[in-house]
Scaffold this active site. Sequence first.
Site: not given
Ligand code: IMP
Length: 437
Positions: A20, A23, A49-50, A236
């Site tokens: 977040d 990017k 989420g971009h 991520q």
């Molecule tokens: P998952 O990737 O949905 O399995 O989530 C695992 C962890 O990564 C959780 O703490 C989510 O909030 C975090 N997470 C996953 N994708 C993102 C992202 O794009 N931005 C920020 N946090 C993320």
Amino acid sequence: MKTGNGKGSIWVVTDPAYGDNGKGRIVDFLTAKEEVAAVVRWQGGANAGHEIVVGDVSIDVHCLPSGFVRAKDRQILNVMGRGMVVSLPVLFAEIDKLRQLGIPITPKNLLISNGLHLTLPYHLALEQARESGSEKKGTTKRAISQTYGFGRMYMGIRMGNLKKIDEVRKLIQEPLAYANAILEKVYAADTVSEEVVMTEIEEYREAVIPFLGDEVVALNHLVREKNETVLCEGAQSGLLGIDLGIYPYSTASNTWPGSIQQGCGLDPRLISRNILVIKSYLTRVGPSPMPTEMNSATAELIRERGHEYGVTTKRPRRIGWPDSMIGHYCAMVGPGTELAINKSDVLTGIPDLYLGTGYRKNGTTIDSIPTIISELEGAKPILKKFPGWKQDITGVTSWDDLPEQLQNFLREIAKPYGCPISYVGTGAERSQIIDLV
Ligand code: IMP
């Protein structure tokens, strides 16, 4: 039409912290450069989420590469590598959304790897069951870890399997039986029928097949034979990486730049730029220790001003001071060639700013981010104070026009990363950026 610049290379955009940090906007900025022929996502899925702001329109992409945002201006190949995981309904909802904005998406500008693993209804049912119970990890509920997990147990269904429907019917038997046994016995939850799985697959199968191909060949052709530049768009972040992040509050893919090799078959030795994208403060969605977290009115102010709510889940993001421990860790694991620092405009008017310079726990200093989470729990930050500034910097495009206090704060944030600052974001809009390259 460009035919090559005589020097094919790979640029990577990654986030060392918790995601977040913008990017998407940096990828969007870089795709305006003529040498970029393709944008590839190599890990993660619709958990990302971009968000890119173009004029009055804010465009969110979750599983598609951000290169599509420029699709009306120029031809860029957007690639989804085999290191990603995707659900067909989510993918097509996103394709439809972008098409409604007038963005063309065709097999000419979207290539989906035959090797990419599908998220299916039984993965989602398992994720729902786990995230409703006491062992929840605060995920985005996109069944990212379930899909990767089944893949690692040789029970994955990959995009290329969709070409033969009888093969798919056979392949789903074992994972479906396995998932249903867990749903029933571990979670006392409803099971998923074969019909539900096959109906979903049959609904999208014919639409997805024209996009499928071998991304390893296509990307290597661009870099090695056409001398083009391929831009790898990280999702991520480093500390959310499965092996080098804060386990188990991480995502389930590898996220650091070297993982492009597994995720799309590009050789990391060809990376010429690794642009690290951070903010001048820290945010985190989901649980896990975050030593520089603030719990104050300042955090509330930053959350509101910076619109710090998840693009995917809308959850409020936790807010912290920038953390040099992350910079030091990044300098070991996935060093950048340069930094992009976003959202300094959000801090304008805050009298005292802080930078985390280390952690202490039980009277001792912690030297590096620990591997085992319990060793990080309870760590307190060592904070260094910096003076703020009052002058509005929104839309400033020259470093020299930034207040001295901000210049100093940015230099201190950058120090542990050991690389120069190339970009400073001064607002959400595409043009609100200082380009120091
Ligand atoms: P998952 O990737 O949905 O399995 O989530 C695992 C962890 O990564 C959780 O703490 C989510 O909030 C975090 N997470 C996953 N994708 C993102 C992202 O794009 N931005 C920020 N946090 C993320």
